[in-house]
Design a protein around this motif. Structure first.
Motif, PDB file in Angstrom:
ATOM      1  N   PRO A 152      40.507  48.452  36.108  1.00 29.17           N
ATOM      2  CA  PRO A 152      40.598  49.478  37.146  1.00 29.17           C
ATOM      3  C   PRO A 152      39.650  49.228  38.322  1.00 29.17           C
ATOM      4  CG  PRO A 152      40.557  50.492  34.984  1.00 29.17           C
ATOM      5  CD  PRO A 152      40.304  49.026  34.781  1.00 29.17           C
ATOM      6  N   SER A 153      38.531  48.580  38.072  1.00 30.11           N
ATOM      7  CA  SER A 153      37.570  48.304  39.142  1.00 30.11           C
ATOM      8  C   SER A 153      38.005  47.134  40.024  1.00 30.11           C
ATOM      9  CB  SER A 153      36.196  48.007  38.543  1.00 30.11           C
ATOM     10  OG  SER A 153      36.266  46.868  37.705  1.00 30.11           O
ATOM     11  N   GLY A 154      39.061  46.406  39.621  1.00 34.56           N
ATOM     12  CA  GLY A 154      39.555  45.283  40.416  1.00 34.56           C
ATOM     13  C   GLY A 154      38.730  44.030  40.218  1.00 34.56           C
ATOM     14  N   GLU A 155      38.773  43.162  41.218  1.00 32.46           N
ATOM     15  CA  GLU A 155      38.039  41.898  41.221  1.00 32.46           C
ATOM     16  C   GLU A 155      38.378  41.014  40.024  1.00 32.46           C
ATOM     17  OE1 GLU A 155      33.840  42.897  41.955  1.00 32.46           O
ATOM     18  OE2 GLU A 155      34.306  42.465  44.047  1.00 32.46           O
ATOM     19  N   THR A 156      39.667  40.910  39.724  1.00 40.02           N
ATOM     20  CA  THR A 156      40.111  40.099  38.592  1.00 40.02           C
ATOM     21  C   THR A 156      41.080  38.990  38.999  1.00 40.02           C
ATOM     22  OG1 THR A 156      41.904  41.664  38.180  1.00 40.02           O
ATOM     23  CG2 THR A 156      39.871  41.965  36.904  1.00 40.02           C
ATOM     24  N   HIS A 157      41.836  39.202  40.072  1.00 36.85           N
ATOM     25  CA  HIS A 157      42.876  38.269  40.510  1.00 36.85           C
ATOM     26  C   HIS A 157      42.624  37.883  41.968  1.00 36.85           C
ATOM     27  CE1 HIS A 157      44.672  40.207  37.035  1.00 36.85           C
ATOM     28  NE2 HIS A 157      45.596  39.266  37.000  1.00 36.85           N
ATOM     29  N   PHE A 158      42.487  36.583  42.212  1.00 38.34           N
ATOM     30  CA  PHE A 158      42.167  36.112  43.557  1.00 38.34           C
ATOM     31  C   PHE A 158      43.101  34.994  43.983  1.00 38.34           C
ATOM     32  CE2 PHE A 158      38.346  38.088  42.032  1.00 38.34           C
ATOM     33  CZ  PHE A 158      37.857  38.753  43.144  1.00 38.34           C
ATOM     34  N   ARG A 159      43.257  34.858  45.301  1.00 35.38           N
ATOM     35  CA  ARG A 159      43.997  33.756  45.906  1.00 35.38           C
ATOM     36  C   ARG A 159      43.048  33.088  46.893  1.00 35.38           C
ATOM     37  NH1 ARG A 159      49.163  32.314  45.925  1.00 35.38           N
ATOM     38  NH2 ARG A 159      49.697  34.257  44.854  1.00 35.38           N
ATOM     39  N   VAL A 160      42.979  31.750  46.821  1.00 35.14           N
ATOM     40  CA  VAL A 160      42.087  30.969  47.676  1.00 35.14           C
ATOM     41  C   VAL A 160      42.915  30.035  48.552  1.00 35.14           C
ATOM     42  CG1 VAL A 160      40.333  29.142  47.687  1.00 35.14           C
ATOM     43  CG2 VAL A 160      40.155  31.028  46.059  1.00 35.14           C
ATOM     44  N   TYR A 161      42.646  30.081  49.851  1.00 30.40           N
ATOM     45  CA  TYR A 161      43.197  29.134  50.816  1.00 30.40           C
ATOM     46  C   TYR A 161      41.999  28.349  51.341  1.00 30.40           C
ATOM     47  CZ  TYR A 161      47.060  32.490  50.857  1.00 30.40           C
ATOM     48  OH  TYR A 161      48.078  33.339  50.494  1.00 30.40           O
ATOM     49  N   ILE A 162      41.996  27.033  51.152  1.00 25.00           N
ATOM     50  CA  ILE A 162      40.848  26.231  51.540  1.00 25.00           C
ATOM     51  C   ILE A 162      41.303  24.885  52.117  1.00 25.00           C
ATOM     52  CG2 ILE A 162      40.560  25.400  49.169  1.00 25.00           C
ATOM     53  CD1 ILE A 162      37.513  25.282  49.711  1.00 25.00           C
ATOM     54  N   VAL A 163      40.653  24.508  53.224  1.00 26.57           N
ATOM     55  CA  VAL A 163      40.888  23.204  53.847  1.00 26.57           C
ATOM     56  C   VAL A 163      39.538  22.509  53.911  1.00 26.57           C
ATOM     57  CG1 VAL A 163      41.650  21.983  55.922  1.00 26.57           C
ATOM     58  CG2 VAL A 163      42.806  24.104  55.228  1.00 26.57           C
TER      59      VAL A 163
END
Length: 89
Positions: A37-48
């Motif tokens: 419920p607090s979030g911060e579990t699933h991330f997407r990274v775009y990096i060059v």
């Protein structure tokens, strides 16, 4: 510190990217495995980064996963990665 900031800082230090975007997509995974419920579990990274020049996609993902090993072993459940060297499409 927010997990998004921790991920950003670690990737900045490890790869000195030309561009970096870390997006918290936890809200899109409500009810799925690993969501809190607090979030911060699933991330997407775009990096060059020049660090990825000549590397396969799998190698780039391994490099990023190694840099974020502590976070992936802890509270981060999922990490989607789009990594490329400058000039790659």
């Amino acid at each position: 510190m927010a997990m998004r900031d921790t991920i950003s800082n670690k990737l900045q230090e490890a790869f000195t990217p030309e561009s970096l975007q870390v997006v918290d997509e936890s809200h899109l995974h409500e009810g799925h495995a690993g969501h809190r419920p607090s979030g911060e579990t699933h991330f997407r990274v775009y990096i060059v980064s020049a660090a990825f020049k000549g590397k396969s996609r799998v190698d780039c993902h391994r490099m990023i996963n190694a840099a974020l090993a502590a976070e992936l072993a802890g509270s981060v459940h999922a990490l989607a990665i789009q990594a490329q060297a400058p000039g790659e499409n």
